[in-house]
Design an enzyme around this catalytic site. Structure first.
Site, PDB file in Angstrom:
ATOM      1  N   HIS A 130     -22.281 -28.199  49.797  1.00 49.53           N
ATOM      2  CA  HIS A 130     -22.377 -28.386  48.212  1.00 49.53           C
ATOM      3  C   HIS A 130     -21.391 -29.666  47.816  1.00 49.53           C
ATOM      4  CE1 HIS A 130     -22.282 -28.103  43.802  1.00 49.53           C
ATOM      5  NE2 HIS A 130     -21.064 -27.643  43.830  1.00 49.53           N
ATOM      6  N   GLU A 188     -10.605 -23.721  42.687  1.00 46.69           N
ATOM      7  CA  GLU A 188     -11.330 -22.306  42.292  1.00 46.69           C
ATOM      8  C   GLU A 188     -11.800 -21.705  42.964  1.00 46.69           C
ATOM      9  OE1 GLU A 188     -15.407 -21.620  39.528  1.00 46.69           O
ATOM     10  OE2 GLU A 188     -14.366 -23.659  39.468  1.00 46.69           O
ATOM     11  N   ASP A 189     -12.239 -22.089  44.363  1.00 43.14           N
ATOM     12  CA  ASP A 189     -12.799 -21.210  45.543  1.00 43.14           C
ATOM     13  C   ASP A 189     -11.925 -21.053  46.879  1.00 43.14           C
ATOM     14  OD1 ASP A 189     -14.909 -20.449  43.613  1.00 43.14           O
ATOM     15  OD2 ASP A 189     -15.874 -22.467  44.347  1.00 43.14           O
ATOM     16  N   HIS A 192     -13.561 -30.910  44.351  1.00 40.43           N
ATOM     17  CA  HIS A 192     -13.855 -30.333  42.987  1.00 40.43           C
ATOM     18  C   HIS A 192     -13.871 -28.671  43.206  1.00 40.43           C
ATOM     19  CE1 HIS A 192     -18.090 -29.799  44.069  1.00 40.43           C
ATOM     20  NE2 HIS A 192     -18.231 -28.968  43.012  1.00 40.43           N
ATOM     21  N   ASP A 193     -14.188 -28.039  44.148  1.00 38.06           N
ATOM     22  CA  ASP A 193     -14.052 -26.517  44.223  1.00 38.06           C
ATOM     23  C   ASP A 193     -12.849 -25.996  45.029  1.00 38.06           C
ATOM     24  OD1 ASP A 193     -16.256 -25.805  42.655  1.00 38.06           O
ATOM     25  OD2 ASP A 193     -17.791 -25.973  44.150  1.00 38.06           O
ATOM     26  N   ASP A 227     -22.198 -32.012  39.920  1.00 40.91           N
ATOM     27  CA  ASP A 227     -22.202 -30.754  40.569  1.00 40.91           C
ATOM     28  C   ASP A 227     -23.300 -29.877  39.860  1.00 40.91           C
ATOM     29  OD1 ASP A 227     -20.759 -28.275  41.434  1.00 40.91           O
ATOM     30  OD2 ASP A 227     -20.257 -28.124  39.373  1.00 40.91           O
TER      31      ASP A 227
END
Length: 756
Positions: free
Chosen positions: A48, A76-77, A72-73, A139
């Site tokens: 992704h 957060e993840d 970018h994730d 995104d």
């Protein structure tokens, strides 16, 4: 899945000076952090961010943006922290990645609040660096491309959010290709039945018009070649969602649309655009009202093009878009095509760069509205309203162009010109004619705003008339400030009375000395808290004068208690006895009562707090009581509305028998600024023709104003009605009552108290 070297090669192809080492580190780090994580379709999760980065390479964005897309994730993840990103990739990329990180769900209560807060956080990050938005849109695009693997309810929720926020936002940023794809993907999952219906009808139309696009292309190219105008001509069919939206908005069928087929003509220079217009308009008939020149008047997102609809070959209506290659780059890629996309937005009061993009101006206004302190959910709703609207273009008398959403009013126009103009607006002229402020503005209108210093703050009703988020937010803020000022003045009056009762002199400086003990930041905060019953007057007194003994000491001191009881007798006891209520003292104190209410009765020589009308300096409400000047009145302090005013003999006061928020008030009418007050008469009349006309004539001749008439009951001989009317004072009401009673058809006139 794209390999590491392939991504780097894509970036180096358009930016040979890109930091190859940065891209390699970001690729490897993100792949390791996401590890064995999987997406809903079973693919490695890292696919992704890699696809998001690939989308951004198509926009030819800088290496820092591509690295941000890869990372970018991670915060957060995964277990990655901002500090780790800063250490490995620098604070610039760390800030970008953090701006793309959603707020944790545990911090929020509802899905709406989560959406609003995440949008608020995103917008603040965008205000620092526009690249946050570019990564966010890429995104969202990749997520929409793979949405079929989500559960149906989640597909619909994400599609709705995309249609409401991200697709229009991409349009506002000038990235039309991105908006078109987001809308079509969302439409497919949000309204699958409508999507299938439009798709099927388009297929039928396509079959019926086989070869039409090629025929029109050939005709256009031939006409331009005859005039030696070099141009690229392309044709396309409109997207399903754009067709559906226009059918819904205009309430028409598919066959009635004039621009299912759109053709684009790209030329070298701006003057060639107008040469093409001349060729096309002389060869085919133009559809009236369908010519728009966005070169002369660009859209707020810097879109420049000429639009015209003609009746072309086979008598088919087709839309033409005529622009230069440079204009086309802006039209398709928007803010990503600007060299300014790395620059931060300027804050309120800062001067924008010369020739700044309209996109940046719009975003700055949005940020200013957000930072003004609006509720996040309300702010998001207003933003949606602006994102969804088409634009109208109006002019000031000096020729300045103002772009606003379709449906905007002169109030929106006033606030778009300047906040002070909006706050002082009292009327308008549209194209030289006086028009109501509720008028809907149209393209090309010249709007002159009429102002007055007396018009501040604007009426609260304007919030319902305004369309733009800026206007609504400013109106709400102005009215909140005005209400706060009124509550502040009420708090000052209450404290003056309390200080006087305790033989102390009131001053704002005295309150300021006690701020630390009161845990309030400003004197105004204290005054408002007192007026809203959030802070007791005896608490303020003890904070300002620590030497005063606490209230419980008064309970033990019989002499002081008797002295207080004697003082209370003059106000609280006598007042409540006068209206037939059981006497109840809310609390004893040597210096003040526990409640604001009892303290004020008898204070200041029995004069009470001076009350004018709705336009006075205090927050007062006459709605329930029906009091008018000349009545003996009492106030009930409420945190929401301030002081509710009742006539002393109103039966509605029984509902407040056990309530401590009683305020001693008196009339203070300004004879230079007379004001009407509302009250109700119950009139019993004979059932005979013309009775209502007689009643209306009596009231009109006496300079009264009928607000409402309600029939209460109707018998064989008599009718009972309630007349809500506006009068100047009690004497005026008595004159009207006497006039009504003098009429033979009127049997009885009784005054009612409050809303029945």
């Amino acid at each position: 899945m794209m390999r590491q070297y392939e991504l780097v090669e894509r970036v180096l192809k358009y930016d040979p000076n890109a930091d190859e080492g940065l891209l390699n580190r970001a690729y490897v780090y993100a792949m390791r952090q996401h590890g064995t994580q999987k997406r809903a379709n079973g693919d490695p999760y890292f696919s992704h961010p890699l696809e998001v980065a690939a989308i951004l390479t198509d926009l030819k964005l800088d290496d820092a943006t591509i690295a941000t897309a890869l990372l970018h994730d991670t915060i957060e993840d995964t277990g990655t922290t901002r500090a780790e990103i800063d250490q490995m990739f620098g604070p610039e990329i760390g800030r970008l990645v953090e701006g793309l990180t959603k707020i944790k769900r545990l911090d929020l209560v509802t899905k709406q609040a989560e959406q609003a807060e995440n949008f608020r956080k995103l917008l603040i990050a965008i205000s620092t660096d526009i690249r946050v938005l570019l990564v966010k849109l890429a995104d969202r695009l990749h997520n929409m491309r793979t949405l079929e693997h989500m559960a149906p309810e989640k597909r619909k929720r994400i599609s709705e959010e995309t249609l409401e926020i991200y697709a229009p936002l991409a349009g506002r940023m000038g990235m039309q290709w991105l908006r078109d794809e987001l809308e079509d993907l969302s439409f497919r999952w949000y309204n699958p039945d409508a999507y299938k219906t439009v798709s099927d009808r388009l297929a039928q139309l396509r079959a019926r018009n086989s070869g039409l696009i090629e025929e029109i292309l050939a005709a256009l190219r031939a006409r331009l070649a005859e005039r030696s105008i070099p141009a690229q001509v392309t044709g396309r069919e409109k997207k399903t969602y754009a067709i559906w939206r226009k059918m819904e908005r205009k309430q028409i069928g598919l066959e009635q649309l004039s621009d299912i087929y759109a053709f684009r003509v790209l030329v070298d220079k701006a003057e060639d655009c107008y040469r093409v217009v001349g060729v096309v308009h002389t060869a085919w008939h133009i559809v009236p009202g369908r010519f728009k020149d966005y070169i002369s008047n660009p859209k707020p997102n810097d879109y420049r093009s000429i639009h015209s609809t003609i009746v072309g070959p086979r008598h088919q209506r087709v839309e033409l878009q005529i622009r230069t290659e440079a204009m086309h780059q802006i039209a398709e890629y928007g803010v990503a095509a600007h060299s300014l996309y790395k620059d931060k937005l300027f804050g309120a009061g800062e001067r924008p760069p010369e020739g700044e993009s309209g996109v940046y101006q719009w975003l700055r206004r949005l940020v200013d509205t957000l930072l003004a302190g609006d509720n996040s959910e309300e702010f998001l709703e207003h933003t949606k309203l602006e994102l969804f609207q088409d634009q109208v273009f109006c002019f000031t008398p000096k020729g300045r162009l103002i772009a606003m959403p379709r449906g905007a009013t002169p109030i929106d126009f006033a606030y778009a010109v300047h906040t002070d103009i909006g706050n002082h607006c009292v009327g308008c002229r549209i194209n030289g004619q006086h028009r109501p402020l509720t008028s809907e503005l149209k393209n090309g209108d010249e709007v002159q705003i009429l102002t007055s210093d007396a018009q501040t703050p604007p009426p609260a009703a304007w919030e319902q008339i305004a369309v733009t988020g800026k206007a609504r937010a400013t109106i709400r803020r102005a009215n909140k400030d005005a209400t706060r000022r009124k509550f502040g003045e009420l708090g000052r009056q209450i404290l003056r009375s309390a200080f006087s009762t305790s033989a102390k002199d009131y001053s704002d400086d005295a309150i300021a000395r006690g701020l630390t003990r009161l845990t309030h930041k400003t004197v105004e905060d204290v005054l408002v808290a007192v007026a809203r019953s959030e802070l007791k007057t005896d608490t303020v007194l003890r904070a300002v004068f620590p030497e005063l003994e606490p209230p419980e000491a008064g309970l033990r001191n019989r002499t002081q208690r008797n002295r207080y009881e004697s003082r209370a007798d003059e106000g609280w006891f006598n007042l409540r006895k006068a209206i037939g209520l059981k006497f109840r003292l809310p609390g004893w104190s040597a210096v003040a009562t526990e409640s604001d209410s009892a303290l004020n009765f008898g204070a200041g020589g029995g004069q009470g707090i001076p009350i004018r009308g709705l336009n006075g300096d205090l927050p007062v409400d006459f709605g329930e009581g029906g009091a008018i000047p000349g009545d003996k009145i009492v106030g009930i302090l409420t945190p929401e509305r301030g002081i509710e005013i009742f006539p002393i003999h109103s039966p509605k006061l029984k509902a407040y028998e056990k309530y401590d928020g009683w305020i001693d008030v008196s009339w203070d009418i300004d004879e230079r600024r007379p004001e009407r007050f509302t009250t109700t008469l119950q009139v019993t009349t004979l059932n005979q023709p013309g009775t209502l006309a007689q009643i209306a004539q009596v009231i009109g001749d006496a300079d009264g104003n009928i607000d409402n008439v309600r029939m209460v009951s109707r018998g064989v001989d008599f009718t009972k009605m309630e007349i809500r009317l506006e009068v100047w004072d009690l004497q005026h009401l008595n004159e009207i009552s006497a006039g009504l009673k003098s009429k033979p058809a009127v049997s009885e006139v009784v005054r009612m108290f409050g809303v029945q």
